[in-house]
Design an enzyme around this catalytic site. Structure first.
Site, short mmCIF file in Angstrom:
data_model
loop_
_atom_site.label_atom_id
_atom_site.label_comp_id
_atom_site.label_asym_id
_atom_site.label_seq_id
_atom_site.Cartn_x
_atom_site.Cartn_y
_atom_site.Cartn_z
N ASP A 71 8.02 -4.11 7.75
CA ASP A 71 8.27 -5.50 7.38
C ASP A 71 9.39 -5.47 6.35
O ASP A 71 9.23 -4.89 5.27
CB ASP A 71 7.02 -6.15 6.77
N LYS A 113 -10.45 -0.15 -1.04
CA LYS A 113 -9.87 -0.75 0.16
C LYS A 113 -10.70 -0.42 1.40
O LYS A 113 -10.94 -1.29 2.25
CB LYS A 113 -8.42 -0.27 0.35
N ASP A 115 5.91 -2.04 3.80
CA ASP A 115 6.54 -3.26 3.29
C ASP A 115 7.80 -2.85 2.54
O ASP A 115 7.73 -2.04 1.59
CB ASP A 115 5.59 -4.01 2.36
N SER A 128 0.82 -1.22 0.00
CA SER A 128 0.00 0.00 0.00
C SER A 128 0.85 1.26 0.00
O SER A 128 0.47 2.28 -0.60
CB SER A 128 -0.94 -0.01 1.21
N ASP A 175 1.70 0.02 8.09
CA ASP A 175 3.11 -0.35 8.08
C ASP A 175 3.69 -0.12 6.68
O ASP A 175 2.97 0.20 5.74
CB ASP A 175 3.30 -1.80 8.52
N TYR A 210 -11.89 -7.98 3.42
CA TYR A 210 -10.49 -7.65 3.19
C TYR A 210 -9.63 -8.52 4.10
O TYR A 210 -9.43 -8.21 5.26
CB TYR A 210 -10.24 -6.17 3.49
#
Length: 608
Positions: free
Chosen positions: A178, A239, A111, A98, A109, A248
């Protein structure tokens, strides 16, 4: 994607995707107005981060990049390179998900992927694991996990080297990260570096391919839409709708962020000049009529695999032929991003898309009527409030707890917060298997809620609770009895078979009636459209906080005793629950299968 001509009407549209566009019409006045109202609605739900938050994330990524650069330099020197050669050997940090798509919320968060050269060995240099032959360890100062752990700004670091996709999870200066790592067959990562070039996958292992795949898919999606800004606004709305309506979650058999992004991108391809409100309406219209399992594809699939990775191909692979709702990733190797979808979750997704189609059609009908009104000044003002309210209706919260009379409450429990992290990850990854088993029972419909709850009956950080709605549809004259004992016990046995499981790791399954839904799930059980939690009076909240603090320790001690009692009775005999269309007549079905351990379900009303 669109070549500009002399004016708006002269723009030529370049075809993207695997078929011709449906419409190249430019937005009309109603499209622009409804799109403005849609964006106001999204802002009102606080889905955008502030400029300060954006800058903080950029600073964190910059600091992470500097740490990775120093780490690579140290490993290179340890491998015998000179200082000058080590300084010229680069790694690179990419983002995906995202954040890279530009639709992340304020607290989402990031990625990230570290692309490292071939002097880096993932298990040794990233995770500090011993050499499998000699047992030798890399120096701590050369291990990325240890370098990060020593940083003051890093908290809650968890390294999972043996995961399907090896990952480092951490909080860096308050930002959740992450971090994946892919070691390529290159002596240094060049600048610029084209991650969409398939040759980057030459001679890499499966774990590396899976690690790098997220970035390749994200970048491919962005390269395949006509307008990135329009795509982002539409995807942000999709979303939010999917989260509010409870569809979701990849792990629970619904769709994750990648799948929703691909579905949205395909609509952008079909209507390349449309405004966000139009695209959102067309999204529901197209997928309400879509004939699954026909796949959604953004780009032609390369069925020749130059580097040996498996490609989605239902003509050759029996497993691919069984997929119910294929949404195919646009980068090599093409994969189905929705392989977890079951008959039950597909039914829920289709119901929600149909609801979205009805609401957006009504919004457009009202918008066109207002735009056609003679009093243009009134039409410009009055419909705006009405339009905002209409869009908010699309994002109303699901009615999960009011839809069904019977539920399964699934508690995943461990004796300590440390052991709970690994146990919960394993058990949650198996939840969809229970869906598959239950939907094999004749006349049974299953609706999993993709939201977990903290169960206050157990110590903080030691339990998470899920709910499945159950519905029974019997043909006329059929016996209205269903026995769910066997599939539930079979699933529990499979979960408990985990080799690393300790005796205090449990799975507890209870039947609960609607009236017995535990209080900790009540914020999710309110009327449609109600907020998850209403703002509390500060003084009342403070008094409640003091009372909770005073009661916290005795409650935790009692909860720990509940875990011990449940763990002590694992060897008990099975129950024989059955259910009819009005009720389940079971008590509880647990990993410690007796009445005593059933109490661990927490307010679950084990009696039928």
């Amino acid at each position: 994607a669109m070549a500009a001509g002399a004016g708006e009407g002269a723009r030529a549209v370049v075809q993207l995707g695997v078929s011709a566009v449906i419409s190249t019409a430019a937005p009309a006045a109603v499209d622009h107005r409804l799109s403005r109202e849609l964006e106001e609605c999204l802002h009102a739900q606080e889905l955008y981060e502030t400029k300060e938050e954006q800058q903080r994330r950029e600073r964190v990524l910059g600091e992470l990049s500097a740490i990775v650069g120093e780490w690579v330099r140290r490993v290179c020197i340890a491998e015998g390179m000179s200082e000058s050669m080590a300084a010229e050997t680069h790694a690179k940090i990419f983002t995906f998900g995202s954040y890279r798509l530009g639709v992340n919320g304020p607290s989402a968060d990031i990625d990230t992927l570290c692309i490292a050269p071939n002097c880096i060995e993932r298990s040794r240099d990233v995770f500090g694991m011993p050499n499998p032959l000699t047992g030798a360890l890399a120096p701590r100062e050369n291990v990325l996990v240890e370098l990060l752990r020593e940083r003051e700004e890093v908290e809650d670091l968890v390294a999972v080297a043996e995961a399907y996709v090896p990952v480092i999870k951490m909080k860096f200066a308050g930002v959740e990260i992450d971090l994946l790592c892919a070691c390529l067959q290159m002596s240094s990562i060049p600048e610029p570096f084209d991650i969409l070039d398939d040759s980057v996958l030459r001679n890499v292992d499966d774990a590396t391919q899976r690690s790098i795949n997220g970035v390749r898919v994200t970048d491919a999606i962005l390269s395949l839409v006509p307008s990135v800004d329009t795509f982002r606004t539409t995807l942000r709305a999709i979303k939010q709708w999917a989260k509010r309506r409870g569809v979701y979650s990849n792990v629970m058999g619904y769709l994750g962020g990648v799948a929703w992004a691909i579905l949205t991108a395909r609509i952008c391809q079909l209507y390349p000049r449309a405004a966000p409100a139009t695209l959102l309406t067309k999204f529901f219209l197209v997928y309400d009529k879509w004939k699954w399992p026909n796949p959604v594809i953004l780009a032609p699939i390369a069925h020749v695999s130059p580097y040996g990775f498996k490609i989605w191909n239902p003509n050759l692979n029996l497993a691919d032929r069984k997929h119910l709702m294929p949404v195919i990733t646009p980068a090599y190797p093409a994969m189905n991003s929705t392989h977890n979808v079951s008959h039950s979750t597909l039914r829920v997704i289709k119901e929600e898309i149909s609801r979205g189609q009805r609401i957006t059609a009504e919004i457009y009908a009202a918008g066109e009527e207002a735009t056609a009104a003679r009093d243009k000044a009134a039409a410009a003002q009055a419909p705006r409030a009405a339009g905002m309210a209409a869009w908010m209706r699309l994002f109303e919260k699901h009615e999960f707890f009011s839809r069904y009379k019977n539920f399964l409450q699934i508690d995943i429990v461990a004796g300590s917060a440390a052991s709970f992290k690994s146990w919960a990850g394993l058990a949650e990854s198996r939840l969809r298997h229970l869906i598959f088993k239950l939907e094999q029972i004749p006349h049974t419909l299953v609706h999993p809620l993709p939201k977990s709850f903290a169960n206050p009956r157990f110590p903080v950080g030691c339990c998470t609770t899920f709910f499945y709605g159950l519905q029974f549809e019997f043909p006329p004259g059929a016996q209205k009895t269903v026995n769910i004992t066997h599939p539930v016990h079979e699933w529990i046995a499979q979960v408990l078979h985990w080799q690393e499981r300790s005796e205090d790791m449990l799975v507890i399954v209870n039947h609960v009636r609607r009236k017995d839904i535990p209080s900790f799930a009540e914020p999710c059980a309110g009327p449609s459209g109600a907020p998850d939690a209403m703002p509390a009076d500060p003084e009342v909240a403070a008094r409640k906080g003091r009372r909770r603090k005073a009661k916290k320790q005795p409650a935790q001690n009692a909860a720990a005793g509940a875990i011990s009692a449940a763990a002590a009775s694992v060897a008990s005999g099975p129950l024989s629950p059955s259910c009819d269309q009005e009720k389940l007549t079971s008590r509880s079905i647990t990993s410690a299968t007796n009445e005593g351990s059933g109490g661990g379900g927490g307010g679950g009303g084990g009696g039928g």
